[in-house]
Motif scaffolding. Structure first.
Motif, PDB file in Angstrom:
ATOM      1  N   HIS A   9       0.840  -1.209   0.000  1.00 46.96           N
ATOM      2  CA  HIS A   9       0.000   0.000   0.000  1.00 46.96           C
ATOM      3  C   HIS A   9       0.870   1.253   0.000  1.00 46.96           C
ATOM      4  N   SER A  10       1.933   1.221   0.804  1.00 44.79           N
ATOM      5  CA  SER A  10       2.841   2.363   0.880  1.00 44.79           C
ATOM      6  C   SER A  10       3.528   2.605  -0.461  1.00 44.79           C
ATOM      7  N   SER A  12       2.424   1.681  -3.408  1.00 46.54           N
ATOM      8  CA  SER A  12       1.409   2.107  -4.379  1.00 46.54           C
ATOM      9  C   SER A  12       1.127   3.604  -4.282  1.00 46.54           C
ATOM     10  N   THR A  13       0.991   4.098  -3.060  1.00 47.01           N
ATOM     11  CA  THR A  13       0.685   5.526  -2.885  1.00 47.01           C
ATOM     12  C   THR A  13       1.846   6.414  -3.319  1.00 47.01           C
ATOM     13  N   LEU A  43      -1.957  -0.757  -6.402  1.00 52.39           N
ATOM     14  CA  LEU A  43      -2.598  -1.839  -5.663  1.00 52.39           C
ATOM     15  C   LEU A  43      -3.267  -2.834  -6.600  1.00 52.39           C
TER      16      LEU A  43
END
Length: 218
Positions: A9-10, A12-13, A43
């Motif tokens: 997630h990290s 992806s952002t 993601l």
């Protein structure tokens, strides 16, 4: 929460639209055209790779390869942090080997090819590693060690690695590994001694100092 999913997630952002496009292009040989067309963010791409067993917490090589291609050192540092945490949860032998890998990566330099050959990594695999990481010496070294570890699971030990280093006349690196190993053992012994069970006398003394006096009020 699953630390690996938090990492994905990290990452992806932290991706720009152009970087996502690059990742989709790099994954064309692994992911079908229709699935790639449905990818709208990092993601989405990671979910497909997880579903296809191309990526998981124990096999982060593809993620590392993709981030190296993007030259995103900040995201690579997050991956390094995750792998360091995973190493802390691994069995002692695995932790020792990963620590040895870090020392080799920091100190072997361009001698890694000679070391890889002593570890029975084929010239074809060495060429493939150079092609995969053409401008990243550290990743070339680390990938060669991963290949060796994967090929000879039971033989992939710190002692075997140290022997190969000495055979290559890389004695300084071998000594650094052994010194680090000794330091870790000493630290572990110190921690065990400090946290050991108290003797009955010490326990009574502690109770007497912290608790109420005999016959006194609570």
């Amino acid at each position: 929460m699953d630390p690996f999913l938090v990492l994905l997630h990290s990452v992806s952002t932290g991706l720009s639209d152009d970087e996502l496009t690059e990742l989709k292009f790099l994954c064309r040989g692994r992911v079908g055209k229709r699935k790639l067309e449905s990818v709208r963010c990092g993601l989405d791409l990671f979910a497909v790779l997880l579903e296809q067993n191309e990526l998981d917490a124990e096999h982060t090589e593809l993620l590392r390869e993709l981030l190296v291609s993007l030259r995103r050192q900040d995201l690579l540092q997050r991956l390094d942090g995750f792998e360091a945490g995973a190493a802390g949860r691994a069995p002692p032998e695995e932790r020792e080997l990963r620590a040895a890998f870090d020392i080799v990566c920091d100190n072997v330099g361009r001698d890694w090819r000679r070391l890889a050959r002593h570890l029975k990594v084929t010239d074809a695999k060495i060429d493939a590693i150079e092609e995969k990481y053409p401008r990243n010496l550290t990743e070339q070294v680390r990938e060669s060690l991963r290949v060796w570890q994967s090929a000879g699971r039971e033989d992939a030990t710190v002692s075997h690695l140290v022997s190969a280093l000495r055979a290559c006349q890389l004695n300084l690196v071998a000594d650094l590994i052994l010194e680090d190993q000794q330091a870790q053992e000493n630290e572990s012994k110190t921690a065990s001694s400090a946290g050991g069970d108290k003797s009955p006398a010490e326990s009574l003394t502690s109770w007497g100092s912290d608790g109420p006096a005999l016959g006194g009020p609570w």
